[in-house]
Scaffold this motif. Structure first.
Motif, short mmCIF file in Angstrom:
data_model
loop_
_atom_site.label_atom_id
_atom_site.label_comp_id
_atom_site.label_asym_id
_atom_site.label_seq_id
_atom_site.Cartn_x
_atom_site.Cartn_y
_atom_site.Cartn_z
N PHE A 192 0.84 -1.20 0.00
CA PHE A 192 0.00 0.00 0.00
C PHE A 192 0.87 1.25 0.00
N PRO A 193 0.36 2.34 -0.53
CA PRO A 193 1.10 3.60 -0.44
C PRO A 193 1.37 3.96 1.03
N GLU A 194 2.46 4.62 1.24
CA GLU A 194 2.82 5.03 2.59
C GLU A 194 1.73 5.94 3.18
N PRO A 195 1.30 5.65 4.41
CA PRO A 195 0.25 6.50 4.99
C PRO A 195 0.73 7.93 5.20
N LEU A 196 -0.19 8.86 5.10
CA LEU A 196 0.13 10.26 5.35
C LEU A 196 0.43 10.46 6.82
N PRO A 197 1.17 11.51 7.16
CA PRO A 197 1.39 11.82 8.57
C PRO A 197 0.08 11.92 9.34
N VAL A 198 0.10 11.47 10.58
CA VAL A 198 -1.12 11.48 11.39
C VAL A 198 -1.67 12.89 11.55
N THR A 199 -0.78 13.85 11.59
CA THR A 199 -1.23 15.24 11.74
C THR A 199 -2.13 15.68 10.59
N ARG A 200 -1.88 15.12 9.41
CA ARG A 200 -2.69 15.48 8.24
C ARG A 200 -4.12 15.01 8.45
N GLU A 201 -4.26 13.77 8.89
CA GLU A 201 -5.59 13.21 9.16
C GLU A 201 -6.26 13.99 10.29
N MET A 202 -5.48 14.33 11.30
CA MET A 202 -6.03 15.05 12.44
C MET A 202 -6.55 16.42 12.02
N MET A 203 -5.77 17.12 11.19
CA MET A 203 -6.19 18.43 10.69
C MET A 203 -7.46 18.33 9.85
N THR A 204 -7.49 17.33 8.97
CA THR A 204 -8.67 17.13 8.12
C THR A 204 -9.92 16.91 8.96
N ASN A 205 -9.79 16.04 9.97
CA ASN A 205 -10.93 15.75 10.84
C ASN A 205 -11.36 16.97 11.64
#
Length: 809
Positions: A352-365
């Motif tokens: 799978f592609p490398e997951p994005l930094p957790v901060t990116r997901e946190m910001m999106t949410n």
């Protein structure tokens, strides 16, 4: 009545009885299962290790029943420790739930416990140990219940796929290591926010993504947490139905088959990312309940979750099941083969592609939260990062449970909705609930942890710091989850369903485990159709054992133990499928000690020893730094000697703190006690001292201590920062200053600035808990202390190069 008529009636009665017995055997059979829990030697990752198995199997035998069956499961304990087994997702009498310390005492070595219950639901479930960390050692298996009526989807093959993780290190030692340092296993993780990785990612991406990348690293520096904080443990192997990638699991299929694959997330900490290349799967069943079918190319399975997919076999090729750990440490493999001896090339699988930094997901949410009118709606957009940083500093203490009373619903805003989850569009196949049922109370649950010290909490408190949450029967409560940590938390409720409020009202899905993503908000309703007391926790095993858990306790149970109410014995269906009412207060005599003090995991005592030793071969000098912390999560005994020096066989510097150490926040601890000062004083002495240590933004390690002796107050101020160059290569820059308010000559204390030390230390992490280093230090004395040193014949300026190692044990 004539004899013929009597015979006819007798024949009818006989036929009716026979039919009744036959129906009972088909739809409500009595099943007795014997499970023997014992040790088993396994070799999943290059070493033979003692695991825990059931009937000598890992995974444990699949238990297969029908809706309506009466089940007796005899669990025999052949371990040298106590055990208990939980039936994950199954609605049973509370004393049959199998949680050590909450619903039962442990099954002692050599003893047997009889779990007895009627199955009032259907679907894909599983069972596992709920005693210590035995689940991590192999004690888990599938629990499949066939429904009486046909499913709305058709299939002709049915396989269980149990996904799990394995460490060659005993799980109790894994937990002890994490308590020493939450990043203990970092050296083994491929994804790390090093300078080299930043430069690599920055160069290969576009201008817009470059700004996102800069923001990620900026937030990481402010929040002092890794942007790739996906898992706590770097596992040695990942298993699919007990098979490692060296010996993949296979199952036969034929062209034209429709295969039901029942995926079970039995990992202790691993979230698996699953795909079957060149195939589109159809998701039909989630956590024991049918859902509106939808097509997927891949999906994730968190610990505690189950997902059923259909796969149509269209080609005469192997169908490879690829389950990669979200942290990219490794993967498990399986294959559906269309003929015997079929060659399977697992190397063709693209990770799978490398997951994005957790901060990116946190910001999106968080942005979604603003758009959904959450509490962060008024947050200025340009202040979002600083607010993300601040919300980790001031965690509340049980804000929604005041004196164990729940907040009434009318005190909460109606402008709430679930956001930031993978379940946003999940819709039940049939009606699950009455969405208009009134809410009796609201429970806010903020998920967070002191990751450096590996303490995990709900509302800023661990399980052992709080009392049970009291529930009334026949009510509906609303739970509002918010995740302010950088990690995902699959929250699991025992004995009840979460009704996920994702906008489908009567068709909102029923879930027993919900993965709460970083920065997300999850709204669930819980109908209190049960009785007794129930465990509720994060299904990351090490988060659960470190405090992220609670106990729900029914008020009626308290009344029964106080002889104010009589026990109930109610097992019946409701108009909603898979939602029986099970109120059995006394499946066995109530143990009052469990009711008075229900707790799945108590506070532990932890030991952490840091030893830093080195030598300067050019000047015949040796150095040692020692730090030992011994005690509970928040209160410890600290023994600390900082940079003791031996020069040409003569002790130049040596003192030791004997301090009480108290954790006051995620990053800071206060300490105080006495210090024994040996050198450079001419006569050793004791002195009182206090201090503070912790981590400032931008990962600046801080250690400030002050002492008082002979009318002089001495300040020892030390700062350092480690910069990660590659995955395991770091450079530490540090400075230490020693000052005093008054000269005390015999104690080698001078007024004003006494000494400055500057260090540059490159070091390499060989493995968890072991580093090698080279250090250059420039040390210079000042003022009165400099004169004292001159009189004593000591050098006032020193430059040393030290080679050594550090060990954490």
């Amino acid at each position: 009545m004539s004899r013929i008529k009597r015979l006819t009636i007798l024949n009818y009665l006989t036929t009716a009885i026979i039919c009744s017995i036959a129906i009972t055997n088909v739809f409500a059979a009595e099943h007795v299962v014997n499970l023997v829990v014992g040790y088993k030697n396994v070799n999943y990752a290059g070493r033979t290790i003692r695991a825990i198995a059931i009937n000598n199997q890992i995974p444990a035998p699949t238990l297969h029943f029908k809706e309506g069956d009466q089940v007796t499961i005899n669990v025999y304990n052949h371990l040298n420790e106590e055990t208990a087994i939980h039936w994950h997702g199954i609605l049973v009498p509370w004393q049959m739930d199998g949680v050590l310390g909450v619903s039962q005492h442990g099954i002692q070595p050599g003893k047997m416990f009889k779990y007895h219950f009627k199955i009032m639901q259907s679907g894909t479930y599983w069972y596992h140990a709920h005693a210590g960390l035995q689940e991590q050692q192999g004690l888990y298996g599938a629990f499949i219940i066939d429904q009486l009526k046909a499913t709305p989807y058709k299939y002709n093959k049915d396989y269980v796929v149990v996904l799990s993780d394995w460490s060659n290190t005993n799980p109790e030692q894994v937990l002890a290591n994490l308590k020493k340092d939450g990043d203990y296993y970092s050296p083994r993780f491929p994804l790390q926010p090093s300078l080299a990785k930043f430069i690599h990612d920055y160069r290969k991406t576009n201008i817009a993504e470059r700004q996102n990348l800069i923001d990620d690293y900026k937030i990481m520096q402010q929040m002092r947490m890794s942007i790739y904080d996906i898992n706590d443990v770097a596992y040695d192997a990942f298993l699919l139905n007990g098979h490692s990638k060296c010996n993949p699991w296979t199952a036969p299929v034929k062209i034209g088959d429709v295969v039901r694959l029942r995926f079970i997330g039995a990992g202790a900490e691993t979230i698996f990312h699953v795909k079957i290349p060149d195939t589109t799967m159809q998701m039909v069943h989630v956590e024991g309940n049918d859902v509106n079918p939808y097509e997927i190319k891949d999906f994730t399975v968190a610990p505690g979750e189950t997902y059923d997919v259909l796969v149509k076999i269209k080609k005469d090729n192997p169908y490879i099941i690829y389950a990669e750990s979200l942290d990219t440490v490794g993967a498990a493999y399986g294959t559906l083969t269309t003929h015997t001896q079929q060659f399977v090339n697992y190397n063709v699988i693209t990770p799978f592609p490398e997951p994005l930094p957790v901060t990116r997901e946190m910001m999106t949410n968080m942005m979604q939260g603003m758009n959904h009118g959450s509490a962060m709606h008024s947050m200025p957009m340009d202040n979002t990062m600083s607010n993300m940083h601040n919300m980790h500093m001031d965690m509340p203490t049980e804000p929604s449970i005041i004196g164990n009373k729940l907040l009434p619903y009318n005190e909460m805003t109606d402008d709430i909705s679930t956001f930031g989850t993978k379940y946003q569009n999940l819709r039940a196949e049939i009606k699950t609930n009455n969405p208009d049922k009134p809410i009796a109370g609201v429970i806010q649950m903020e998920l967070f942890g002191y990751m450096n010290h590996f303490i995990w909490m709900v509302n800023g408190l661990t399980e052992y710091q709080v009392k049970p949450i009291r529930l009334e029967p026949g009510k509906r409560y609303r739970i509002i989850f918010t995740n302010n940590s950088m990690m995902r938390h699959p929250m699991h409720i025992h004995g009840h369903w979460f009704i996920l409020r994702n906008g489908h009202d009567s068709y909102d899905p029923l879930l027993h485990t919900i993965e709460v993503a970083p920065g997300s908000k999850v709204i669930v309703d819980v109908d209190t159709d049960a009785s007794g007391q129930w465990f509720f926790h994060c299904h990351m095993a090490y988060h659960m054992t470190s405090g992220m858990a609670r106990v729900f306790q029914y008020s009626t149970l308290i009344e029964i133990t106080q002889d104010k109410a009589k026990p109930q014995d109610i097992v019946k269906n409701t108009k909603y499928y898979n939602r029986p009412i099970v109120r059995v207060d006394e499946a066995r005599p109530i143990d009052h000690s469990l009711v008075r003090h229900p707790m799945g995991h108590h506070a532990g005592l932890w030991l952490s020893t840091y030893l830093d030793v080195g030598a300067d071969p050019f000047h015949n000098a040796q150095r040692l730094t020692y730090k030992g912390l011994y005690g509970s999560d928040y209160n410890k005994l600290e023994l600390f000697t900082d940079d003791a020096e031996l020069n040409k066989g003569i002790v130049e510097n040596a003192d030791i703190d004997v301090f009480y150490w108290h954790l006051i926040s995620q990053f800071w601890a206060l300490k105080g006690g006495v210090n024994y000062f040996y050198r450079p004083a001419t006569t050793p002495y004791w002195q009182p001292g206090i201090g503070i240590e912790g981590l400032m933004p931008y990962f600046i390690d801080t250690n400030i201590r002050t002492y008082y002796y002979g009318g002089s107050a001495k300040l020892d101020f030390e700062l350092s920062r480690d910069t990660q160059i590659t995955n395991n290569f770091f450079i530490r820059l540090g400075a230490r200053s020693i000052l005093a308010s008054k000269t005390v000559t015999q104690s080698a204390i001078g007024s004003g600035l006494n000494q400055m030390r500057y260090i540059v230390r490159p070091y390499y992490r060989l493995m968890p808990g072991l580093n090698i280093f080279a250090e250059y230090e420039h040390e210079k004395d000042y003022g009165t202390f400099k004169n004292i040193q001159k009189i004593a014949g000591e050098q006032t300026i020193q430059n040393t190069v030290t080679f050594g190692l550090t060990v954490l044990f």
